[in-house]
Each structure stands twice: as structure tokens, then as C-alpha cells.
Write a protein that holds these residues in place. Sequence first.
Motif, PDB file in Angstrom:
ATOM      1  N   ASP A   3       1.194   4.256  -2.958  1.00 26.85           N
ATOM      2  CA  ASP A   3       0.675   5.605  -2.259  1.00 26.85           C
ATOM      3  C   ASP A   3      -0.700   5.490  -1.619  1.00 26.85           C
ATOM      4  N   ARG A   4      -1.206   4.455  -1.323  1.00 30.95           N
ATOM      5  CA  ARG A   4      -2.447   4.456  -0.593  1.00 30.95           C
ATOM      6  C   ARG A   4      -2.351   4.510   0.807  1.00 30.95           C
ATOM      7  N   THR A   5      -1.234   4.772   1.257  1.00 34.34           N
ATOM      8  CA  THR A   5      -0.858   4.972   2.849  1.00 34.34           C
ATOM      9  C   THR A   5       0.337   5.674   2.975  1.00 34.34           C
ATOM     10  N   ASN A   6       0.291   6.628   3.899  1.00 33.73           N
ATOM     11  CA  ASN A   6       1.667   7.422   4.352  1.00 33.73           C
ATOM     12  C   ASN A   6       2.648   6.533   5.143  1.00 33.73           C
ATOM     13  N   ASN A   7       1.878   5.543   5.800  1.00 31.55           N
ATOM     14  CA  ASN A   7       2.671   4.773   6.683  1.00 31.55           C
ATOM     15  C   ASN A   7       3.639   3.572   5.939  1.00 31.55           C
ATOM     16  N   ASP A  41       0.721  -1.193   0.066  1.00 32.44           N
ATOM     17  CA  ASP A  41       0.265  -0.169  -0.027  1.00 32.44           C
ATOM     18  C   ASP A  41       0.820   1.337   0.170  1.00 32.44           C
ATOM     19  N   TYR A  42       1.998   1.290   0.815  1.00 30.55           N
ATOM     20  CA  TYR A  42       2.701   2.271   0.809  1.00 30.55           C
ATOM     21  C   TYR A  42       3.621   2.452  -0.603  1.00 30.55           C
TER      22      TYR A  42
END
Length: 83
Positions: A75-79, A71-72
Motif C-alpha cells: 500500500d505504498r502506491t496506488n499503481n 509497493d502495491y
Amino acid sequence: MSTANYDIMSLVMDLGNNLKKLRKEKGITQLSMQMRTGIDQSLISKYESGERIPPTETLILLADFFDTNIDYLLDRTNNPEKI
């Protein structure tokens, strides 16, 4: 379960940008990345430029290589932490 609509071209470009950023942060070239991951340098270049979308197995390999999560990369999360 909700379904989200994603612009596939945007996802591909985000993935490419994130891969390039992570690779540069690691201080390695595409050729060095090829030697460490087994992914051909020409494919790495195409992933980074958004010309190709890596298959699921390759996304997993890339996430593991950069010690992050898919997901990172997308770019679906900033974590960036592994799940």
C-alpha cells in the motif's frame, strides 16, 4: 535519498488487506492459492490477518502471482502495474 518512516503494524495490516482483496478479486480461496503458489494456506491466512510478515522471497512470489508490484501490496502506491 530520503528515508521515510513507516508504521510497521500499519504496513502489515495494509499488506493483509491487499492480499485478501486481490485474492477475492481473482475469485480463489486460500486453499486454491496454496495449490497455485506453494505457500501454505495457514501462512496465507496469517499474512491476510496481519499475524505474520512474509519474507522478501514470498513478497516477490505474491506480487508475481497477482501480476502487481511489492509497493502495491504494501500500500505504498496506488499503481498496481508491475515495474
